[in-house]
Design a protein around this motif. Structure first.
Motif, PDB file in Angstrom:
ATOM      1  N   GLY A   1      -2.410   1.610   4.872  1.00 53.43           N
ATOM      2  CA  GLY A   1      -2.531   0.159   4.982  1.00 53.43           C
ATOM      3  C   GLY A   1      -2.099  -0.543   3.711  1.00 53.43           C
ATOM      4  N   VAL A   2      -2.497  -0.015   2.572  1.00 52.70           N
ATOM      5  CA  VAL A   2      -2.105  -0.592   1.283  1.00 52.70           C
ATOM      6  C   VAL A   2      -0.593  -0.483   1.106  1.00 52.70           C
ATOM      7  N   ALA A   3      -0.022   0.625   1.503  1.00 58.08           N
ATOM      8  CA  ALA A   3       1.419   0.822   1.367  1.00 58.08           C
ATOM      9  C   ALA A   3       2.194  -0.155   2.254  1.00 58.08           C
ATOM     10  N   VAL A   4       1.716  -0.396   3.458  1.00 59.28           N
ATOM     11  CA  VAL A   4       2.392  -1.337   4.358  1.00 59.28           C
ATOM     12  C   VAL A   4       2.366  -2.743   3.761  1.00 59.28           C
ATOM     13  N   VAL A   5       1.225  -3.154   3.247  1.00 56.94           N
ATOM     14  CA  VAL A   5       1.120  -4.487   2.638  1.00 56.94           C
ATOM     15  C   VAL A   5       2.027  -4.586   1.416  1.00 56.94           C
ATOM     16  N   ALA A   6       2.039  -3.581   0.574  1.00 56.68           N
ATOM     17  CA  ALA A   6       2.877  -3.606  -0.631  1.00 56.68           C
ATOM     18  C   ALA A   6       4.356  -3.640  -0.264  1.00 56.68           C
ATOM     19  N   PHE A   7       4.770  -2.846   0.695  1.00 53.57           N
ATOM     20  CA  PHE A   7       6.172  -2.813   1.091  1.00 53.57           C
ATOM     21  C   PHE A   7       6.593  -4.130   1.737  1.00 53.57           C
ATOM     22  N   THR A   8       5.734  -4.699   2.579  1.00 58.86           N
ATOM     23  CA  THR A   8       6.037  -5.987   3.207  1.00 58.86           C
ATOM     24  C   THR A   8       6.178  -7.075   2.156  1.00 58.86           C
ATOM     25  N   THR A   9       5.291  -7.082   1.175  1.00 64.19           N
ATOM     26  CA  THR A   9       5.372  -8.060   0.089  1.00 64.19           C
ATOM     27  C   THR A   9       6.674  -7.883  -0.682  1.00 64.19           C
ATOM     28  N   TYR A  10       7.048  -6.658  -0.961  1.00 67.99           N
ATOM     29  CA  TYR A  10       8.293  -6.382  -1.678  1.00 67.99           C
ATOM     30  C   TYR A  10       9.496  -6.899  -0.888  1.00 67.99           C
ATOM     31  N   VAL A  11       9.552  -6.621   0.402  1.00 66.62           N
ATOM     32  CA  VAL A  11      10.684  -7.042   1.219  1.00 66.62           C
ATOM     33  C   VAL A  11      10.777  -8.562   1.281  1.00 66.62           C
ATOM     34  N   VAL A  12       9.644  -9.223   1.466  1.00 61.78           N
ATOM     35  CA  VAL A  12       9.650 -10.686   1.542  1.00 61.78           C
ATOM     36  C   VAL A  12      10.120 -11.280   0.216  1.00 61.78           C
ATOM     37  N   ILE A  13       9.588 -10.822  -0.896  1.00 63.79           N
ATOM     38  CA  ILE A  13       9.986 -11.353  -2.200  1.00 63.79           C
ATOM     39  C   ILE A  13      11.456 -11.037  -2.476  1.00 63.79           C
ATOM     40  N   ASP A  14      11.891  -9.839  -2.138  1.00 64.20           N
ATOM     41  CA  ASP A  14      13.289  -9.454  -2.362  1.00 64.20           C
ATOM     42  C   ASP A  14      14.226 -10.320  -1.529  1.00 64.20           C
TER      43      ASP A  14
END
Length: 67
Positions: free
Chosen positions: A40-53
């Motif tokens: 769950g933490v990994a999904v949130v972190a990856f989603t945040t990264y993609v959105v910011i990128d």
């Protein structure tokens, strides 16, 4: 009339040794949730990264296309 059999006749001699199987830690829900720790933490972190990128690169593309 015959008396019903005593409950001691049907007592499971292995009940104490099998009791761990009924513990809540070994339920299907607990086993599934611990199958992927940190997922769950990994999904949130990856989603945040993609959105910011995407937001960052979208701004960079606009600057390059005007040249």
């Amino acid at each position: 009339m015959a008396n019903p059999p005593s409950p001691r006749l049907f007592r499971d001699p292995w009940a104490k040794r099998e009791a761990w199987r009924k513990h809540p830690v070994f339920s299907n829900r607990a086993m599934f949730s611990s199958m992927f720790p940190g997922f769950g933490v990994a999904v949130v972190a990856f989603t945040t990264y993609v959105v910011i990128d995407n937001i960052f690169w979208k701004g960079q593309e606009e600057h390059k296309s005007h040249h």
